[in-house]
Design a protein around this motif. Structure first.
Motif, PDB file in Angstrom:
ATOM      1  N   UNK A   1       0.769  -1.156  -0.006  1.00  3.75           N
ATOM      2  CA  UNK A   1      -0.137   0.087  -0.015  1.00  3.75           C
ATOM      3  C   UNK A   1       0.855   1.216  -0.071  1.00  3.75           C
ATOM      4  N   UNK A   2       0.391   2.319  -0.254  1.00  3.98           N
ATOM      5  CA  UNK A   2       1.060   3.649  -0.570  1.00  3.98           C
ATOM      6  C   UNK A   2       0.504   4.557   0.824  1.00  3.98           C
ATOM      7  N   UNK A   3       1.451   5.151   1.398  1.00  3.06           N
ATOM      8  CA  UNK A   3       0.961   6.226   2.494  1.00  3.06           C
ATOM      9  C   UNK A   3       1.502   7.477   2.013  1.00  3.06           C
ATOM     10  N   UNK A   4       0.712   8.427   1.674  1.00  2.00           N
ATOM     11  CA  UNK A   4       0.899  10.011   1.199  1.00  2.00           C
ATOM     12  C   UNK A   4       0.742  10.795   2.265  1.00  2.00           C
ATOM     13  N   UNK A   5       1.872  11.356   2.460  1.00  2.00           N
ATOM     14  CA  UNK A   5       1.956  12.522   3.493  1.00  2.00           C
ATOM     15  C   UNK A   5       2.102  13.872   3.130  1.00  2.00           C
ATOM     16  N   UNK A   6       1.379  14.782   3.304  1.00  3.50           N
ATOM     17  CA  UNK A   6       1.544  16.220   3.097  1.00  3.50           C
ATOM     18  C   UNK A   6       2.403  16.877   4.178  1.00  3.50           C
ATOM     19  N   UNK A   7       3.475  17.314   4.112  1.00  2.00           N
ATOM     20  CA  UNK A   7       4.252  17.922   4.821  1.00  2.00           C
ATOM     21  C   UNK A   7       4.642  19.420   4.861  1.00  2.00           C
ATOM     22  N   UNK A   8       4.723  20.034   5.936  1.00  2.00           N
ATOM     23  CA  UNK A   8       5.241  21.264   6.086  1.00  2.00           C
ATOM     24  C   UNK A   8       6.725  21.459   6.474  1.00  2.00           C
ATOM     25  N   UNK A   9       7.524  21.982   5.167  1.00  2.00           N
ATOM     26  CA  UNK A   9       8.953  22.207   5.439  1.00  2.00           C
ATOM     27  C   UNK A   9       9.240  23.266   6.535  1.00  2.00           C
ATOM     28  N   UNK A  10      10.088  23.027   7.432  1.00  2.00           N
ATOM     29  CA  UNK A  10      10.718  24.014   8.495  1.00  2.00           C
ATOM     30  C   UNK A  10      12.086  24.085   8.336  1.00  2.00           C
ATOM     31  N   UNK A  11      12.859  25.303   8.092  1.00  2.00           N
ATOM     32  CA  UNK A  11      14.098  25.494   7.970  1.00  2.00           C
ATOM     33  C   UNK A  11      14.687  25.088   9.477  1.00  2.00           C
ATOM     34  N   UNK A  12      13.982  25.540  10.642  1.00  2.00           N
ATOM     35  CA  UNK A  12      14.614  25.240  11.816  1.00  2.00           C
ATOM     36  C   UNK A  12      13.798  24.359  12.491  1.00  2.00           C
ATOM     37  N   UNK A  13      14.135  23.204  13.006  1.00  2.00           N
ATOM     38  CA  UNK A  13      13.199  22.242  13.733  1.00  2.00           C
ATOM     39  C   UNK A  13      12.968  21.010  12.803  1.00  2.00           C
ATOM     40  N   UNK A  14      11.744  20.562  13.356  1.00  2.00           N
ATOM     41  CA  UNK A  14      11.409  19.171  12.566  1.00  2.00           C
ATOM     42  C   UNK A  14      10.195  19.564  11.456  1.00  2.00           C
ATOM     43  N   UNK A  15      10.060  19.004  10.535  1.00  2.00           N
ATOM     44  CA  UNK A  15       9.074  19.135   9.523  1.00  2.00           C
ATOM     45  C   UNK A  15       7.741  18.749  10.222  1.00  2.00           C
ATOM     46  N   UNK A  16       6.822  19.358   9.992  1.00  2.00           N
ATOM     47  CA  UNK A  16       5.402  18.786  10.440  1.00  2.00           C
ATOM     48  C   UNK A  16       4.294  18.224   9.563  1.00  2.00           C
ATOM     49  N   UNK A  17       3.705  17.347   9.995  1.00  2.00           N
ATOM     50  CA  UNK A  17       2.601  16.587   8.990  1.00  2.00           C
ATOM     51  C   UNK A  17       1.493  17.391   9.274  1.00  2.00           C
ATOM     52  N   UNK A  18       1.035  17.710   7.864  1.00  2.00           N
ATOM     53  CA  UNK A  18      -0.359  18.575   7.595  1.00  2.00           C
ATOM     54  C   UNK A  18      -1.355  17.503   7.692  1.00  2.00           C
TER      55      UNK A  18
END
Length: 425
Positions: free
Chosen positions: A360-377
């Motif tokens: 199966x495929x898991x599609x995740x839309x992420x928010x890029x952050x230059x400082x810190x961890x990227x967050x899952x939208x």
């Protein structure tokens, strides 16, 4: 008589007791004593000890036995239902109940005398049905949050959507006094910054609001907007309780908005406000001969704002899963400062045809952050083991090989049990 012959030839008669050698007149006196209830109770206890007791003459034993059998028949007649139809109904609803007529007490004493009863007239299904109906009514009452009445109209001259909250009906009681203090919050999604709300109406379950709210929005954007109504119970000293919500996905559902139209909607039970995370469109195409799966990320719309600027820096990460484990992952490019990114990027995985029902495929839309961890939208999933549209999209791809199949998918929140090493929705 046969029983006399049998009794005479039995071992117990070889050594007769003195009482057995009494004269016939003595035996007659003993038979008369059977009529005395006290004497009968004593003799019944003696019979229970032994059928061949040498202390009791055979004639006395037979007299007691006949009296017991007459008493048993009388008891059966008293406790059996008067109607065969009722008896059949009783057996059907109580299949484990033992029938009185089938009991054989033998030479033992019968159970204590019972009072005449009308158990045959009882219909247990009536009591069962009553409890079931009560449970259903209770569950329905728990889910019922009442109704809300509102109207929509679009002002073409000022490019404004006018939402009029009219009234609510049959709201659930949230206070100890059996009432509520309701008010309504109004959003025009995906914009949650513009939050409007009605006045609070004290101690009522059927409030009349009759208030107008204006949302500036171009007419061509109405098709992509959703109306979100959240009904709350006001509490002065603690957090306000949410009663329920109404989400109108299609604003043109009731009318063309050129004139005011009254709309009634059921309030759906909710404990917290739903968060609209946005949607993603992608296509799936599988080539069986080459064993190649191509997922083309087309675009996203109405993503949740993750930055203080009111925008996000979204990219899409696609993970290939097999039996709950991630085998590969690939990413798109990052789109800066937007909630409606356009990608048109293809992501390819090599999967043999015999393994297509295991992945199966898991599609995740992420928010890029230059400082810190990227967050899952938000995320969505496609595959045989997925649910709803995710499974249907996958099956449609397999049914039409070599043809790209595109659909919009709503993004959902990641469950608390979701871990990077165990990516399950």
């Amino acid at each position: 008589m046969p029983w006399r012959t049998k009794e005479a030839s039995s071992p117990s008669s070889a050594n007769p007791s003195p009482e057995a050698l009494q004269s016939p007149s003595s035996r007659g006196n003993m038979a008369d004593k059977l009529k005395d209830p006290n004497t009968l109770g004593f003799l019944e206890a003696a019979v229970k000890i032994s059928h061949t007791s040498p202390d009791i003459p055979a004639e006395v034993q037979m007299s007691v036995k006949e009296h017991i059998m007459r008493h048993t028949r009388l008891q059966r007649q008293t406790t059996e239902p008067a109607s065969s139809t009722r008896h059949t109904s009783f057996k059907r609803h109580l299949p484990r109940q033992m029938h009185v007529s089938s009991v054989d007490y033998g030479n033992e004493l019968p159970p204590a005398a019972e009072q005449p009863t009308s158990i045959g007239r009882i219909k247990p299904e009536l009591y069962k049905q009553k409890s079931v109906d009560g449970d259903d009514a209770k569950s329905e009452a728990a889910k019922s949050c009442g109704k809300i009445n509102f109207s929509l109209r679009y002002d073409y001259e000022n490019e404004t959507l006018i939402v009029r909250i009219l009234k609510a009906f049959d709201l659930p009681a949230k206070d100890f006094c059996g009432s509520s203090d309701p008010y309504v919050k109004i959003y025009l999604l995906p914009d949650r910054k513009c939050k409007l709300q009605t006045r609070v109406h004290r101690k009522t379950l059927n409030p009349t609001f009759d208030e107008n709210f204006h949302f500036p929005v171009p007419y061509e954007e109405l098709a992509d907007r959703k109306l979100h109504l959240s009904v709350f119970d006001f509490d002065r000293f603690s957090r306000h309780d949410m009663i329920g919500e109404v989400i109108l996905d299609n604003l043109f559902e009731a009318s063309d908005l050129s004139r005011e139209t009254s709309i009634w909607k059921d309030i759906q039970y909710a404990t917290s406000e739903s968060v609209d995370l946005g949607e993603i469109m992608f296509s799936l195409c599988y080539l069986p001969t080459a064993g190649r799966l191509t997922l083309t990320v087309i675009k996203c719309r109405n993503l949740k704002a993750m930055d203080i600027t009111g925008y996000s820096d979204p990219y899409v990460k696609v993970s290939l899963l097999c039996d709950g484990r991630r085998l590969k992952k690939k990413k798109t490019t990052i789109k800066k400062n937007t909630l409606n990114p356009v990608y048109n990027e293809a992501i390819i995985f090599d999967i043999p045809p015999e393994n297509m029902d295991q992945v199966s495929l898991l599609i995740s839309v992420m928010d890029y952050d230059r400082v810190g961890h990227n967050e899952i939208i938000g995320v969505c999933r496609v595959g045989i083991s997925a649910e709803g549209l995710g499974r249907d999209h996958w099956n449609e791809m397999l049914a039409y090989p070599r043809k790209p199949i595109a659909h919009w998918h709503s993004l959902v929140e990641v469950k608390k049990s979701f871990k990077e090493g165990n990516p399950r929705l």
